[in-house]
Write an enzyme that holds these catalytic residues in place. Structure first.
Site, mmCIF file in Angstrom:
data_model
loop_
_atom_site.group_PDB
_atom_site.id
_atom_site.type_symbol
_atom_site.label_atom_id
_atom_site.label_comp_id
_atom_site.label_asym_id
_atom_site.label_seq_id
_atom_site.Cartn_x
_atom_site.Cartn_y
_atom_site.Cartn_z
ATOM 1 N N SER B 123 0.843 -1.205 0.000
ATOM 2 C CA SER B 123 0.000 0.000 0.000
ATOM 3 C C SER B 123 0.874 1.249 0.000
ATOM 4 O O SER B 123 2.003 1.228 0.510
ATOM 5 C CB SER B 123 -0.866 -0.006 1.258
ATOM 6 O OG SER B 123 -1.425 1.261 1.501
ATOM 7 N N TYR B 147 -0.445 0.013 10.340
ATOM 8 C CA TYR B 147 -0.743 -0.678 9.081
ATOM 9 C C TYR B 147 0.389 -0.468 8.065
ATOM 10 O O TYR B 147 0.903 -1.430 7.480
ATOM 11 C CB TYR B 147 -2.066 -0.135 8.532
ATOM 12 C CG TYR B 147 -2.466 -0.638 7.174
ATOM 13 C CD1 TYR B 147 -3.082 -1.877 7.028
ATOM 14 C CD2 TYR B 147 -2.260 0.136 6.040
ATOM 15 C CE1 TYR B 147 -3.473 -2.334 5.780
ATOM 16 C CE2 TYR B 147 -2.653 -0.317 4.782
ATOM 17 C CZ TYR B 147 -3.259 -1.550 4.660
ATOM 18 O OH TYR B 147 -3.645 -1.994 3.429
ATOM 19 N N LYS B 151 2.998 -3.260 6.455
ATOM 20 C CA LYS B 151 3.197 -3.428 5.010
ATOM 21 C C LYS B 151 4.675 -3.247 4.658
ATOM 22 O O LYS B 151 5.234 -3.995 3.849
ATOM 23 C CB LYS B 151 2.334 -2.430 4.234
ATOM 24 C CG LYS B 151 0.828 -2.711 4.275
ATOM 25 C CD LYS B 151 0.453 -3.989 3.523
ATOM 26 C CE LYS B 151 -1.052 -4.171 3.377
ATOM 27 N NZ LYS B 151 -1.398 -5.503 2.822
#
Lengths: 324, 324
Positions: B123, B147, B151
């Site tokens: 992402s 998050y 990633k």
């Protein structure tokens, strides 16, 4: 002031302990306790009024880190780790020690909720070729070793745990430490120190790469200064980008040898024997050369200004000021 | 050709399955088996001559990933993960699912030693402000969420595991997927889709940020195209830097609305109500705006060329070509 050091039996750990013992204080507060951890028992300094505890074992073992941080140290120096060559040769061991051990320590601090300053020694091995001429602070880490990957992942954790307030972390990416005291080892970088250390001790040294190879160095003395500064720096001034490339002296191998000749003379330099080794050169070619280290310098981290200074530091700190 | 998809019940997973069912082949070979995994049972397509298996559970549970890869799929699409808001709200769950689950899958593939192509959806959340005007491929990841950190760490593992030959990995950093079908959700990015989707369906939409906000988008159709291309691309052409920023359409919210007016008329645009929300804007300010995505484009990844195309894709794929 209670201080925990992991990797306390290593070269940098031992020098850090000696400096802490000499200063007796950190962040303006008297040192009252030292927790020293390593896989083998670190040497305990005898210090009046300082409670020294020795811990051994694998940081990734269940419960190990919870025990280690139970005393709630004010400052943690996390130096523990296995070296690049070992992490590359032993995949499982590298991830267990360098990643899982680090995460276990970070999680123990998180769960104990005492938010200490935590200084982590990362490495320029987080970078991998190809590079621009000067590597800026904003350059992406693309490690070409498992060791560099483990350091990169630990840096990411450190930044997130700091953002979350679990601790106040500062990661410092050390350049090659030169001149390393002691004997040559099997690291591909060993010759950078060897071509200075051995001739100064009257021994022959092998140079396996061309003199044109450019690399960045800082002395063991600077490494300890970096750690001290990272322990004392204002966290707000660092901001959200917690992992800092340290400054160093960027010189070619040829310039290293010229500095040695200026300081120790032509006879000493004759002890360096050029013996090209394609394997070593292939590894060295993938290593970063020169760093901008702008943020590190702006935040007050300082290394030597010339390779001459690096050699003089070695002569003062390791040879009692004398050349054989 | 046997294919494993994790996160198969999610929006992108479902669209990927539909495309695979339609094509019937990948990498020039007929699809004979599909292994579909998610935390809830994914919908199984009925396909003649294709052996479809449904798997559910937590990837980080002991043994779960070994079972999942026992059939030795030729291509793995690893889409599973919890979203940004949930990973931020639930620290332990985020690291367990997004990091430990990914690592468990990678390790199961490593230990089974069959070296498949593995496509991982990363992402643009790996990036965090401040940014240059255009974010180059060489810009360092400095995520401002857990998050994004998870990633980033997964990307690092993917690169190292690929370098080691455990699998042939390609990580693709998806921009914001717009127009997302379905209902508004609690993601701070929800409005980017909502201001297009709701008015086109005759409903009111809230715009919580100024029209000057610049952001990069790609359609769900493009997301599936990225996945297909990542599964088929020549790994040698990708080189050692395995994580690629995907191209997209960089537009301001004002330009999104102008595109909507061109396609659907002024009456439809009137259904957007501006209602500033400082909380949403504070989050959005930290997000990346415009990417160079040079390597991704050079390697043949392509998104829409205008936001008009993104709206038309939504009308075709989700509204049967009709506007309410």
């Amino acid at each position: 002031m209670r201080i925990l050091i992991t990797g306390a039996a290593g070269m940098v750990g031992r020098k850090l302990i000696a400096r802490l013992a000499k200063d007796g204080a950190l962040r303006g507060r008297k040192i009252t306790a030292l927790d020293l951890h390593d896989i083998v028992p670190p040497q305990a300094p005898v210090l009046a009024g300082v409670d020294v505890s020795i811990h051994t074992g694998d940081l990734s073992a269940p419960g190990a880190t919870a025990t280690l941080v139970a005393s709630r140290p004010d400052v943690i120096f996390h130096l523990a780790g296995i070296v690049s060559g070992e992490a590359e040769a032993n995949f499982d061991l590298g991830y267990r020690v360098n990643l899982d051990g680090t995460r276990a320590l970070f999680d123990a601090v998180r769960l104990a909720a005492f938010a200490p300053r935590l200084v982590f020694t990362s490495s320029i091995a987080v970078f991998g070729a190809p590079f621009p001429d000067v590597i800026p602070d904003e350059f992406h880490p693309t490690p070409l070793t498992s060791y560099g990957t483990q350091k990169q992942m630990s840096e990411a954790l450190l930044a997130d745990y700091t953002r979350r307030g679990f601790f106040d972390g500062v990661g410092i990416r050390l350049p090659t430490i030169c001149v390393r005291p002691g004997k040559p080892n099997k690291a591909a970088s060993s010759f950078f120190s060897g071509i200075i250390r051995e001739p100064l001790s009257g021994q022959e040294a092998i140079l396996p790469v061309p003199r044109s190879v450019l690399h960045t160095h800082a002395s063991p003395r600077s490494a300890v200064k970096f750690l001290f500064h990272a322990a004392q720096i204002d966290g707000d001034a660092v901001g959200p980008r917690r992992n800092l490339t340290m400054p160093g002296v960027a010189v070619t191998v040829g310039e290293q040898i010229e500095a040695l000749e200026r300081i120790a003379g032509a006879e000493v330099v004759k002890r360096i024997r050029e013996q090209p080794d394609e394997t070593v050169w292939a590894i060295v070619k993938g290593w970063p050369t020169r760093f901008e280290a702008r943020r590190g310098r702006e935040l007050g981290f300082a290394a030597e200004n010339s390779f001459d200074e690096i050699i003089r530091a070695h002569i003062e700190d390791e040879l009692g000021g004398k050349i054989v």
